[in-house]
Design a protein around this motif. Structure first.
Motif, PDB file in Angstrom:
ATOM      1  N   THR A 154      30.476  50.251  41.712  1.00 33.34           N
ATOM      2  CA  THR A 154      31.323  49.273  41.049  1.00 33.34           C
ATOM      3  C   THR A 154      32.580  48.984  41.863  1.00 33.34           C
ATOM      4  O   THR A 154      33.158  49.887  42.470  1.00 33.34           O
ATOM      5  N   MET A 155      33.002  47.718  41.867  1.00 30.95           N
ATOM      6  CA  MET A 155      34.230  47.315  42.516  1.00 30.95           C
ATOM      7  C   MET A 155      35.096  46.562  41.508  1.00 30.95           C
ATOM      8  O   MET A 155      34.592  46.041  40.516  1.00 30.95           O
ATOM      9  N   GLY A 156      36.383  46.506  41.781  1.00 29.09           N
ATOM     10  CA  GLY A 156      37.266  45.830  40.858  1.00 29.09           C
ATOM     11  C   GLY A 156      38.535  45.326  41.505  1.00 29.09           C
ATOM     12  O   GLY A 156      38.848  45.672  42.642  1.00 29.09           O
ATOM     13  N   TRP A 157      39.224  44.484  40.765  1.00 30.62           N
ATOM     14  CA  TRP A 157      40.550  44.005  41.131  1.00 30.62           C
ATOM     15  C   TRP A 157      41.539  44.512  40.106  1.00 30.62           C
ATOM     16  O   TRP A 157      41.303  44.409  38.895  1.00 30.62           O
ATOM     17  N   TYR A 158      42.640  45.064  40.578  1.00 30.40           N
ATOM     18  CA  TYR A 158      43.733  45.519  39.744  1.00 30.40           C
ATOM     19  C   TYR A 158      44.994  44.770  40.142  1.00 30.40           C
ATOM     20  O   TYR A 158      45.087  44.224  41.242  1.00 30.40           O
TER      21      TYR A 158
ATOM     22  N   VAL B  26      42.028  44.021  36.198  1.00 25.56           N
ATOM     23  CA  VAL B  26      41.849  42.587  36.023  1.00 25.56           C
ATOM     24  C   VAL B  26      40.382  42.242  35.820  1.00 25.56           C
ATOM     25  O   VAL B  26      40.029  41.510  34.897  1.00 25.56           O
ATOM     26  N   ALA B  27      39.533  42.739  36.693  1.00 27.11           N
ATOM     27  CA  ALA B  27      38.112  42.429  36.635  1.00 27.11           C
ATOM     28  C   ALA B  27      37.315  43.495  37.365  1.00 27.11           C
ATOM     29  O   ALA B  27      37.811  44.123  38.296  1.00 27.11           O
ATOM     30  N   ARG B  28      36.078  43.683  36.937  1.00 28.53           N
ATOM     31  CA  ARG B  28      35.174  44.627  37.582  1.00 28.53           C
ATOM     32  C   ARG B  28      33.821  43.977  37.766  1.00 28.53           C
ATOM     33  O   ARG B  28      33.428  43.084  37.020  1.00 28.53           O
TER      34      ARG B  28
END
Length: 132
Positions: A33-37, A48-50
């Motif tokens: 999994t990757m995401g934006w914080y 913010v989003a994953r």
């Protein structure tokens, strides 16, 4: 094991759009999994989003419907398309990657030995400033 470098931040007008990119290198085969914080001045860091390795996405209520997270595994890049930007979107945006432990399953395949113990990796962030 994994290196993340964000780009695309800058100054934009409220209501405008901006696309952030995150270049991924290293043992990308280990990433799940990757995401934006993001972290705004005087506020705690928030998710913010994953996006999962299979492409399933989730968003914070504050950005749902305005932001879109995507990934191109072939190019080893993660993206955040931001539209209808608001003043409260001003923050340092960081990309994050989770890796699987060696021997666990990633998209039907076993993570190789070089994955080691699963952990989180972070980029240093890129500043997004939204002006009125």
């Amino acid at each position: 094991q994994v290196q993340l470098v964000e780009s695309g931040g800058g100054l934009v007008q409220a209501g405008g759009s901006l696309r952030l990119s995150c270049a991924v290198s290293g043992n990308t085969i280990c990433i799940t999994t990757m995401g934006w914080y993001r972290q705004a001045p005087g506020r705690v860091r928030e998710l913010v989003a994953r996006i999962t390795s299979g492409g399933r996405t989730s968003y914070a209520d504050s950005v749902n419907g305005r932001f879109t997270i995507s990934r191109d595994n072939a190019k080893n890049e993660l993206y955040l398309q931001m539209t209808s930007l608001k003043l409260e979107d001003t923050a340092v945006y960081s990309c994050q990657a989770e890796t699987a432990s060696a021997g666990t399953v990633i998209d039907g395949d076993l993570a190789p030995d070089r994955c080691g113990f699963g952990m989180d990796y972070w980029g240093k962030g890129t500043l997004v400033t939204v002006s009125s």
